[in-house]
Design an enzyme around this catalytic site. Sequence first.
Site, mmCIF file in Angstrom:
data_model
loop_
_atom_site.group_PDB
_atom_site.id
_atom_site.type_symbol
_atom_site.label_atom_id
_atom_site.label_comp_id
_atom_site.label_asym_id
_atom_site.label_seq_id
_atom_site.Cartn_x
_atom_site.Cartn_y
_atom_site.Cartn_z
ATOM 1 N N LYS A 174 -0.980 -4.720 1.310
ATOM 2 C CA LYS A 174 -2.485 -4.702 1.382
ATOM 3 C C LYS A 174 -3.315 -5.927 1.091
ATOM 4 O O LYS A 174 -4.167 -6.265 1.675
ATOM 5 C CB LYS A 174 -3.127 -3.352 0.527
ATOM 6 C CG LYS A 174 -2.861 -1.915 0.654
ATOM 7 C CD LYS A 174 -3.552 -1.098 0.003
ATOM 8 C CE LYS A 174 -3.365 -1.435 -1.692
ATOM 9 N NZ LYS A 174 -2.145 -0.966 -2.099
ATOM 10 N N ARG A 181 -9.328 5.689 -4.232
ATOM 11 C CA ARG A 181 -7.900 6.165 -4.773
ATOM 12 C C ARG A 181 -7.673 7.442 -5.164
ATOM 13 O O ARG A 181 -6.675 7.938 -5.530
ATOM 14 C CB ARG A 181 -7.364 5.271 -5.802
ATOM 15 C CG ARG A 181 -6.683 3.865 -5.305
ATOM 16 C CD ARG A 181 -6.096 3.221 -6.716
ATOM 17 N NE ARG A 181 -4.890 2.367 -6.556
ATOM 18 C CZ ARG A 181 -5.058 1.019 -6.482
ATOM 19 N NH1 ARG A 181 -5.891 0.403 -6.460
ATOM 20 N NH2 ARG A 181 -3.731 0.510 -6.061
ATOM 21 N N ARG A 201 7.916 -9.827 -6.715
ATOM 22 C CA ARG A 201 6.355 -10.489 -7.259
ATOM 23 C C ARG A 201 6.590 -10.630 -8.721
ATOM 24 O O ARG A 201 5.634 -11.449 -9.364
ATOM 25 C CB ARG A 201 5.289 -9.589 -6.631
ATOM 26 C CG ARG A 201 4.040 -10.153 -6.764
ATOM 27 C CD ARG A 201 2.762 -9.270 -6.367
ATOM 28 N NE ARG A 201 2.835 -7.901 -7.073
ATOM 29 C CZ ARG A 201 1.612 -6.857 -6.623
ATOM 30 N NH1 ARG A 201 1.165 -7.115 -5.158
ATOM 31 N NH2 ARG A 201 1.983 -5.885 -7.125
ATOM 32 N N ARG A 211 2.847 -10.376 -13.134
ATOM 33 C CA ARG A 211 1.899 -9.591 -13.329
ATOM 34 C C ARG A 211 2.452 -8.362 -14.158
ATOM 35 O O ARG A 211 3.588 -8.082 -14.085
ATOM 36 C CB ARG A 211 1.719 -8.869 -11.764
ATOM 37 C CG ARG A 211 -0.011 -9.172 -11.594
ATOM 38 C CD ARG A 211 -0.173 -8.514 -10.041
ATOM 39 N NE ARG A 211 -0.259 -6.919 -10.102
ATOM 40 C CZ ARG A 211 -0.729 -6.190 -9.222
ATOM 41 N NH1 ARG A 211 -1.258 -6.720 -8.051
ATOM 42 N NH2 ARG A 211 -0.833 -5.084 -9.350
ATOM 43 N N ARG A 218 3.377 3.675 -10.867
ATOM 44 C CA ARG A 218 2.425 3.403 -9.915
ATOM 45 C C ARG A 218 2.523 4.282 -8.518
ATOM 46 O O ARG A 218 1.682 4.664 -7.871
ATOM 47 C CB ARG A 218 2.320 2.047 -9.650
ATOM 48 C CG ARG A 218 1.373 1.337 -10.760
ATOM 49 C CD ARG A 218 1.645 -0.283 -10.888
ATOM 50 N NE ARG A 218 1.309 -1.003 -9.803
ATOM 51 C CZ ARG A 218 1.887 -2.251 -9.523
ATOM 52 N NH1 ARG A 218 2.809 -2.742 -10.216
ATOM 53 N NH2 ARG A 218 1.630 -2.639 -8.278
HETATM 54 P P1 ADP Z 1 -1.311 -2.185 -6.421
HETATM 55 O O1 ADP Z 1 -0.299 -3.272 -6.174
HETATM 56 O O2 ADP Z 1 -0.888 -1.161 -7.331
HETATM 57 O O3 ADP Z 1 -1.719 -1.940 -5.263
HETATM 58 P P2 ADP Z 1 -4.289 -3.060 -7.312
HETATM 59 O O4 ADP Z 1 -3.832 -4.461 -7.436
HETATM 60 O O5 ADP Z 1 -4.681 -2.753 -6.132
HETATM 61 O O6 ADP Z 1 -2.417 -2.653 -7.293
HETATM 62 O O7 ADP Z 1 -4.511 -2.461 -8.500
HETATM 63 C C1 ADP Z 1 -3.845 -2.421 -9.926
HETATM 64 C C2 ADP Z 1 -4.336 -1.688 -10.847
HETATM 65 O O8 ADP Z 1 -5.839 -1.729 -11.008
HETATM 66 C C3 ADP Z 1 -3.986 -0.087 -10.508
HETATM 67 O O9 ADP Z 1 -2.605 0.247 -10.846
HETATM 68 C C4 ADP Z 1 -4.980 0.504 -11.239
HETATM 69 O O10 ADP Z 1 -4.833 0.408 -12.509
HETATM 70 C C5 ADP Z 1 -6.169 -0.233 -11.254
HETATM 71 N N1 ADP Z 1 -6.856 0.080 -10.036
HETATM 72 C C6 ADP Z 1 -7.227 -0.672 -8.727
HETATM 73 N N2 ADP Z 1 -7.927 0.116 -8.054
HETATM 74 C C7 ADP Z 1 -8.495 1.395 -8.655
HETATM 75 C C8 ADP Z 1 -9.170 2.656 -8.453
HETATM 76 N N3 ADP Z 1 -9.612 2.632 -7.168
HETATM 77 N N4 ADP Z 1 -9.041 3.494 -9.188
HETATM 78 C C9 ADP Z 1 -8.469 3.584 -10.604
HETATM 79 N N5 ADP Z 1 -7.894 2.330 -10.782
HETATM 80 C C10 ADP Z 1 -7.652 1.446 -9.996
#
Ligand code: ADP
Length: 187
Positions: free
Chosen positions: A13, A88, A127, A133, A144
């Site tokens: 994404k 989400r 990654r 990260r 996750r």
């Molecule tokens: P991923 O690689 O899991 O898609 P993101 O970079 O989008 O990761 O998000 C990393 C973390 O930030 C998530 O695992 C969560 O803890 C938090 N997070 C991101 N967006 C949301 C959301 N809309 N609601 C709740 N937590 C979120």
Amino acid sequence: MRILLMGPPGAGKGTQAVVLAERLGVPHVSTGDIFRANVAGGTPLGIEAKRYMDAGEYVPDSVTNDMVRDRLAQPDAANGFLLDGYPRTLAQVDELDSMLASHGSSLDRVVELTADLDEVVARLLNRAVEQGRADDTEDVIRRRLEVYTEQTAPLTAVYNQRGLLAQVDGMGAVADVTSRILDELGI
Ligand code: ADP
């Protein structure tokens, strides 16, 4: 254009969002990026969010919704945006609906990047080596993915019912995935 990009962790994404936002001339709004910037800056929001992120859990809606509302109220998002990582949860879907309705707008399209689970885990582990990260360790990755399946995957049915959903195969070369998405968006 008001676009939402969905997909499991590791589906690509973030990578696609940067390219698409540029192409569409709209800001890329990534809740993950905003949280990470706050963590790096040591802000109260970052300190709160970090506990959840490091465990692979979602940050509470009360925190996330306010953050997104502020971001979407910025002038650069008035004519469109590419949302990445929000909503989400089903509660966040309702919240986004009302935020947009208060500006007299709504989503135009929802793109779901689909991905093979084994491939996704491999990408995330890779990654972890490249970017370090904190939430890319094997246990947290597994959590996750679980949280995604339980809480976020059901959102696609909602958007499908609204006739907004386009499913795009996220596997393969980055440029190929980008052209599949642009095709779906009719661009
Ligand atoms: P991923 O690689 O899991 O898609 P993101 O970079 O989008 O990761 O998000 C990393 C973390 O930030 C998530 O695992 C969560 O803890 C938090 N997070 C991101 N967006 C949301 C959301 N809309 N609601 C709740 N937590 C979120």
